[in-house]
Structure formats: structure tokens, C-alpha cells
Design an enzyme around this catalytic site. Structure first.
Site: not given
Ligand code: F6P
Length: 319
Positions: A125, A11, A72, A127, A129, A103
Site C-alpha cells: 500500500t 488499492g 475491494r 499509505d 500504515d 489492512d
Molecule cells: O489505500 C490506498 C489509497 O490510495 C488511500 O491513500 C486512499 O485514501 C484510497 O486508497 C483511495 O481509494 P480508491 O482508489 O478506492 O478511491
């Protein structure tokens, strides 16, 4: 080391661009050739690699997203796919790689390092995290986006005397919910790191109403449950006029804050220094405003911990 690469993966987060800029400019400052790998690990295995010059990263310091694009790639867990990536890097004579991401991206960097290709992880990120750093690139910008939204929701919540549930991102971590809830003056903050009791929440909200509070803001981390689900539960437990707002991907965009730009510049540059020093397999971070680096495997083995004192404080201040 003469040639290094840089990619962004997973992300995106605001501040990835200033991090890329730092890697490119620091590398060129030290007479390295720097290559951009487009579309994360997917671009790596397909050889989507281009040399970056000083001008390639001009005018991006203030832009959200990532000029290298991101993706991803779950298949990158496969060692044969990783080998494909290493071959592409070797084809260009690239000897070290800076991986900017969360991660999942670190897992890829760890795997390449274990296969003998030195990588340095830079935490990017929203997050917050990633173990081995107190702050990740993009968290501060996302936090400010959420606070802006909370302030606006507060206006309409006050006018209509309503209870609002605001669902924020963060994956399995509660940092974004906690920090934004505290900074936005939310009555209740739900984080995955702590349980919640609906009766207790309803009682607290009712007590607030008895004291004259006309509205309430409840911030729910997506790692707890969906805001819609929580809203239904709350409506069953109370008779409050409730509305739900899911902030979604607006949290991932926007111009990075000064904090994120400086953090990204420091971490990106440090990652290049480590590669020059021959220290691959590291993950960079910031602790007490000082740059730190850990073995990437060790860093991934650690657990990110939310500041539980901050959570307690938020509860004390929202009585
Ligand atoms: O890891 C970043 C993030 O925005 C999270 O907060 C969220 O759960 C996820 O990615 C959403 O992923 P995507 O953009 O693939 O829907």
C-alpha cells in the site's frame, strides 16, 4: 505444500508486480505450482484462478499496478463468503495463499487463516500504515511521485509568489505527507497524528514572508481534511494568494523505484518460505533492513506509529 496461490487486493501500489514475480519464481524454484487469483477476493470467490509459469511474470518487474488486478470486496467480511473462497482454492488443490495488500486485505487473510486456510500477508500500500513493518511496498514510489509534484509546484509558486496547498493520500496515516513534506521542503505539514492551529500556521507563514520568503508549500494529508476545505480556512485567516492541488491517484501509479522492487522481491520470497515451512497465518515485514514476520492477528492488533521525531524535525527545519 505443493500448490500455493497469490492475490493482490485493495488499492494497488507500485511494487505489487515485483512482489507477484517473487512469489511465483520463488515458488517454482522450490518445485511448487503457483496459481494467480485475479481481481482480489472477488476473483477468489468466483474462481478466477489460473496457473502461473516462470514466463507469466516476465517483463513485469518495472511495471506499476498489478498484473493480477485488484478489487475491494466488503462482503468478504462474511464467513460464508470466506468459505466460498476456501472451496475455490481447494478445488484447485491450493494449500496456502499469499495475500498482497493493505489492512483490509490482511483482515481477509486473517479470516481465512482463522477458518483453517494458511495465508501469509505481504504489505502492499502507498499509505505505509501496516503494523509490523517499517515500510510497505509502494510507499517509496508514491513518495517520489509526490516529491516530483512538489518540486514542480515550487517552481510556479516561486514565479507567482503564491501559497500552495497540496493534498496527498495516505488514508488515516500521515506518513506520505510527512516524508514528502520533509523531502520537498514544505513550510507546513498537516498530518492526522497531530493537530493544527490555523492562527499558528498563518503567523509562521507571515514571519516567513517578513524574512523575504516569496512562496509557501503546505502539504495536507487527506486524513486531516480536504485541501479545498483547508484552503478556504486559510484564505479566511490570511490574505495570501492561494492555490490548491489535489494529487489524487497519480500517487498510486508509475514504475516502482529500486527500493520498492527490492523490498517487494524480499517480502514476496519470504512469504513463500513461510508457507513452505508450514507457518501460515503470518505477516511479513521489514525492520532495520531485516525481514521479520508476525502472527497476522497479532500484527493487525498492533498500531502503526508514525515517526514523531521526523515530524518534529520537519517543524524545526521549516521555520
Ligand atoms: O489505500 C490506498 C489509497 O490510495 C488511500 O491513500 C486512499 O485514501 C484510497 O486508497 C483511495 O481509494 P480508491 O482508489 O478506492 O478511491
Amino acid at each position: 505444500m505443493k500448490k500455493i496461490g497469490v492475490l493482490t487486493s485493495g488499492g494497488d501500489s507500485p511494487g505489487m508486480n515485483p512482489a507477484i514475480r517473487a512469489v511465483v519464481r520463488k515458488g517454482i524454484f522450490h518445485d511448487l505450482e503457483v496459481y494467480g487469483i485475479y481481481n482480489g477476493y472477488a476473483g477468489l470467490i468466483n474462481g478466477n484462478i489460473k496457473r502461473l509459469e516462470l514466463g507469466s511474470v516476465g517483463d513485469i518487474i518495472h511495471r506499476g499496478g498489478t498484473m493480477l488486478h485488484s478489487a475491494r470486496l466488503p462482503e468478504f467480511k462474511n464467513p460464508e463468503v470466506q468459505q466460498q473462497g476456501i472451496k475455490q482454492l481447494q478445488k484447485h488443490g491450493i494449500e496456502g495463499l499469499v495475500v498482497i495488500g493493505g489492512d483490509g486485505s490482511y483482515m481477509g487473510a486473517k479470516a481465512l487463516t482463522e477458518q483453517g486456510f494458511p495465508c501469509v500477508g505481504v504489505p502492499g500500500t502507498i499509505d505505509n500504515d501496516i503494523p509490523g513493518t517499517e515500510f510497505t511496498i509502494g510507499f517509496d514510489t508514491a513518495l517520489n511521485t509526490v516529491i516530483d509534484a512538489l518540486d514542480k509546484i515550487r517552481d510556479t509558486a516561486t514565479s507567482h509568489e503564491r501559497t500552495f496547498i497540496i493534498e496527498v493520500m495516505g488514508r488515516d496515516a500521515g506518513d506520505l505527507a510527512l516524508w514528502s513534506g520533509l523531502a520537498g521542503g514544505a513550510e507546513t505539514i498537516l498530518i492526522p497524528e497531530a493537530g493544527y492551529d490555523m492562527q499558528d500556521i498563518a503567523d509562521r507563514l507571515r514571519k516567513g514572508q517578513e524574512r523575504g520568503k516569496k512562496h509557501s508549500l503546505i502539504v495536507v494529508a487527506e486524513g486531516v481534511c480536504s485541501g479545498i476545505e483547508f484552503g478556504k480556512e486559510l484564505e479566511k485567516a490570511t490574505d495570501f494568494d492561494t492555490r490548491i492541488s489535489v494529487l489524487g491517484h497519480i500517487q498510486r501509479g508509475g514504475s516502482p523505484t529500486a527500493f520498492d522492487r527490492v523490498l517487494a522481491s524480499r517480502l514476496g520470497a519470504r512469504a513463500v518460505e513461510l508457507l513452505i515451512e508450514g507457518k501460515g497465518g503470518r505477516a511479513v515485514g521489514i525492520e532495520m533492513n531485516r525481514l521479520v514476520d508476525y502472527d497476522i492477528i497479532e500484527a493487525l492488533g498492533r498500531k502503526h506509529t508514525l515517526d514523531i521525531d521526523l515530524y518534529k524535525l520537519s517543524q524545526e527545519l521549516s521555520i
